[in-house]
Design a protein around this motif. Structure first.
Motif, short mmCIF file in Angstrom:
data_model
loop_
_atom_site.label_atom_id
_atom_site.label_comp_id
_atom_site.label_asym_id
_atom_site.label_seq_id
_atom_site.Cartn_x
_atom_site.Cartn_y
_atom_site.Cartn_z
N PHE A 79 11.42 -14.09 -3.21
CA PHE A 79 11.67 -13.83 -4.62
C PHE A 79 13.15 -14.05 -4.91
N THR A 80 13.45 -14.94 -5.85
CA THR A 80 14.84 -15.21 -6.25
C THR A 80 15.72 -15.46 -5.03
N ALA A 81 15.24 -16.34 -4.17
CA ALA A 81 15.98 -16.79 -2.98
C ALA A 81 16.27 -15.67 -1.98
N SER A 82 15.43 -14.61 -1.99
CA SER A 82 15.64 -13.51 -1.06
C SER A 82 14.30 -12.87 -0.71
N TYR A 83 14.36 -11.82 0.12
CA TYR A 83 13.15 -11.08 0.44
C TYR A 83 12.71 -10.27 -0.78
N SER A 84 11.48 -9.78 -0.74
CA SER A 84 10.99 -9.00 -1.87
C SER A 84 11.63 -7.62 -1.87
N GLY A 85 11.68 -7.01 -3.04
CA GLY A 85 12.26 -5.68 -3.16
C GLY A 85 11.50 -4.65 -2.33
N LEU A 86 10.17 -4.75 -2.30
CA LEU A 86 9.37 -3.81 -1.53
C LEU A 86 9.67 -3.94 -0.03
N PHE A 87 9.80 -5.17 0.43
CA PHE A 87 10.11 -5.41 1.83
C PHE A 87 11.43 -4.74 2.21
N LYS A 88 12.46 -4.95 1.38
CA LYS A 88 13.76 -4.35 1.63
C LYS A 88 13.69 -2.83 1.56
N MET A 89 12.93 -2.31 0.61
CA MET A 89 12.82 -0.87 0.46
C MET A 89 12.20 -0.23 1.70
N PHE A 90 11.21 -0.90 2.28
CA PHE A 90 10.57 -0.36 3.48
C PHE A 90 11.59 -0.20 4.60
N PHE A 91 12.39 -1.22 4.83
CA PHE A 91 13.36 -1.14 5.93
C PHE A 91 14.58 -0.29 5.57
N ASP A 92 14.85 -0.12 4.27
CA ASP A 92 15.89 0.82 3.85
C ASP A 92 15.49 2.26 4.20
N GLU A 148 0.82 -1.22 0.00
CA GLU A 148 0.00 0.00 0.00
C GLU A 148 0.85 1.27 0.00
N HIS A 149 2.14 1.12 0.30
CA HIS A 149 3.03 2.28 0.39
C HIS A 149 4.09 2.27 -0.72
N ALA A 150 3.88 1.47 -1.75
CA ALA A 150 4.92 1.30 -2.79
C ALA A 150 5.31 2.62 -3.43
N GLN A 151 4.34 3.40 -3.88
CA GLN A 151 4.67 4.66 -4.54
C GLN A 151 5.30 5.65 -3.57
N ASP A 152 4.82 5.67 -2.32
CA ASP A 152 5.38 6.58 -1.33
C ASP A 152 6.82 6.19 -1.00
N LEU A 153 7.14 4.91 -1.01
CA LEU A 153 8.51 4.48 -0.74
C LEU A 153 9.46 4.94 -1.84
N VAL A 154 9.03 4.82 -3.09
CA VAL A 154 9.85 5.30 -4.21
C VAL A 154 10.06 6.81 -4.09
N GLY A 155 8.97 7.52 -3.76
CA GLY A 155 9.09 8.96 -3.59
C GLY A 155 10.04 9.34 -2.47
N HIS A 156 9.99 8.58 -1.38
CA HIS A 156 10.87 8.86 -0.24
C HIS A 156 12.34 8.62 -0.62
N LEU A 157 12.59 7.54 -1.37
CA LEU A 157 13.97 7.25 -1.78
C LEU A 157 14.53 8.33 -2.70
N THR A 158 13.68 8.89 -3.53
CA THR A 158 14.17 9.86 -4.52
C THR A 158 14.19 11.29 -3.98
N THR A 159 13.36 11.59 -2.99
CA THR A 159 13.30 12.96 -2.47
C THR A 159 13.86 13.08 -1.05
N GLY A 160 13.87 11.98 -0.32
CA GLY A 160 14.32 12.03 1.06
C GLY A 160 13.26 12.43 2.05
N TYR A 161 12.00 12.60 1.59
CA TYR A 161 10.92 13.03 2.47
C TYR A 161 9.76 12.04 2.38
N PRO A 162 9.36 11.42 3.49
CA PRO A 162 8.23 10.49 3.45
C PRO A 162 6.91 11.23 3.40
#
Length: 203
Positions: A87-100, A49-63
């Motif tokens: 996914f591919t023997a690891s966690y999903s990209g979205l999962f990692k992005m959230f904790f990043d 539910e936060h996928a687009q907001d996570l991308v925005g946060h990574l690119t702008t630095g503001y959640p």
């Protein structure tokens, strides 16, 4: 005493086996804590539910406000249940992005139960090879028992018994870690601002 459990689920759709596993872990941990006299609040964060907001946060630095609230839900929790599909023997990209994107001190000393889902039990090493090292790096207290649920584990009857036992053991370990800790102290970053004169002085 009131306790908060937060569930972070990275399934891509609802319903999903990832969310189903997360809910069963949370319910078992809630029962364990309530059995010891605690009042328990369970909050869920669906990462998709936060996928687009996570991308925005990574690119702008503001959640966004919604994403900031999700981060606060994790930070204020007494215990965290984190579940990802494999996914591919690891966690999903979205999962990692959230904790990043999460504040790097948010999980320090926080009890965490890690879990994952996948099509076959051959992917179960994702728990020890990727999930546990990531949360150890974030200085969380990861409980010993991790839970992996493959497709065949949801078959019902005797086929579910091993999964039920793992859920019970892991949830009990999480509840035990939560019980022996004081609720987290959340510092308001705006409660003690630096005077403007001091800011000018240090320019």
């Amino acid at each position: 005493m009131k306790r908060r459990l937060t569930v972070v689920s990275a399934g891509l759709r609802l319903p999903s086996s990832t969310r189903m596993l997360a809910d069963r872990l949370a319910e078992q941990a809630r029962r364990d804590l309530e059995g010891h006299g605690a009042q328990v609040e369970v909050c869920a964060v669906e990462v998709a539910e936060h996928a687009q907001d996570l991308v925005g946060h990574l690119t702008t630095g503001y959640p966004s406000d919604r994403l900031r609230q999700a981060f606060e839900t994790v930070t204020r929790a007494d215990g965290l249940i984190a579940v990802t599909p494999t996914f591919t023997a690891s966690y999903s990209g979205l999962f990692k992005m959230f904790f990043d994107c999460l504040e790097d001190t948010a999980l320090v000393g926080k009890p965490v139960l890690i879990a994952a889902t996948g099509g076959t039990g051959r992917h179960s090493l994702v728990l020890e090879h990727t999930l546990r090292p990531m949360f150890a790096y974030l200085r969380a207290v990861v409980v010993p028992t991790a839970v992996f649920a493959a497709t065949e584990d949801w078959g019902g009857g005797d086929s579910q018994e091993p999964l039920v036992r793992r859920i019970g053991r892991a949830a009990g370990e999480l509840a035990g870690e939560v019980r022996r800790r004081e609720p987290p102290e959340i510092r308001d970053p705006y409660s003690d601002p630096v005077p403007f004169e001091d800011l000018l002085h240090h320019r």
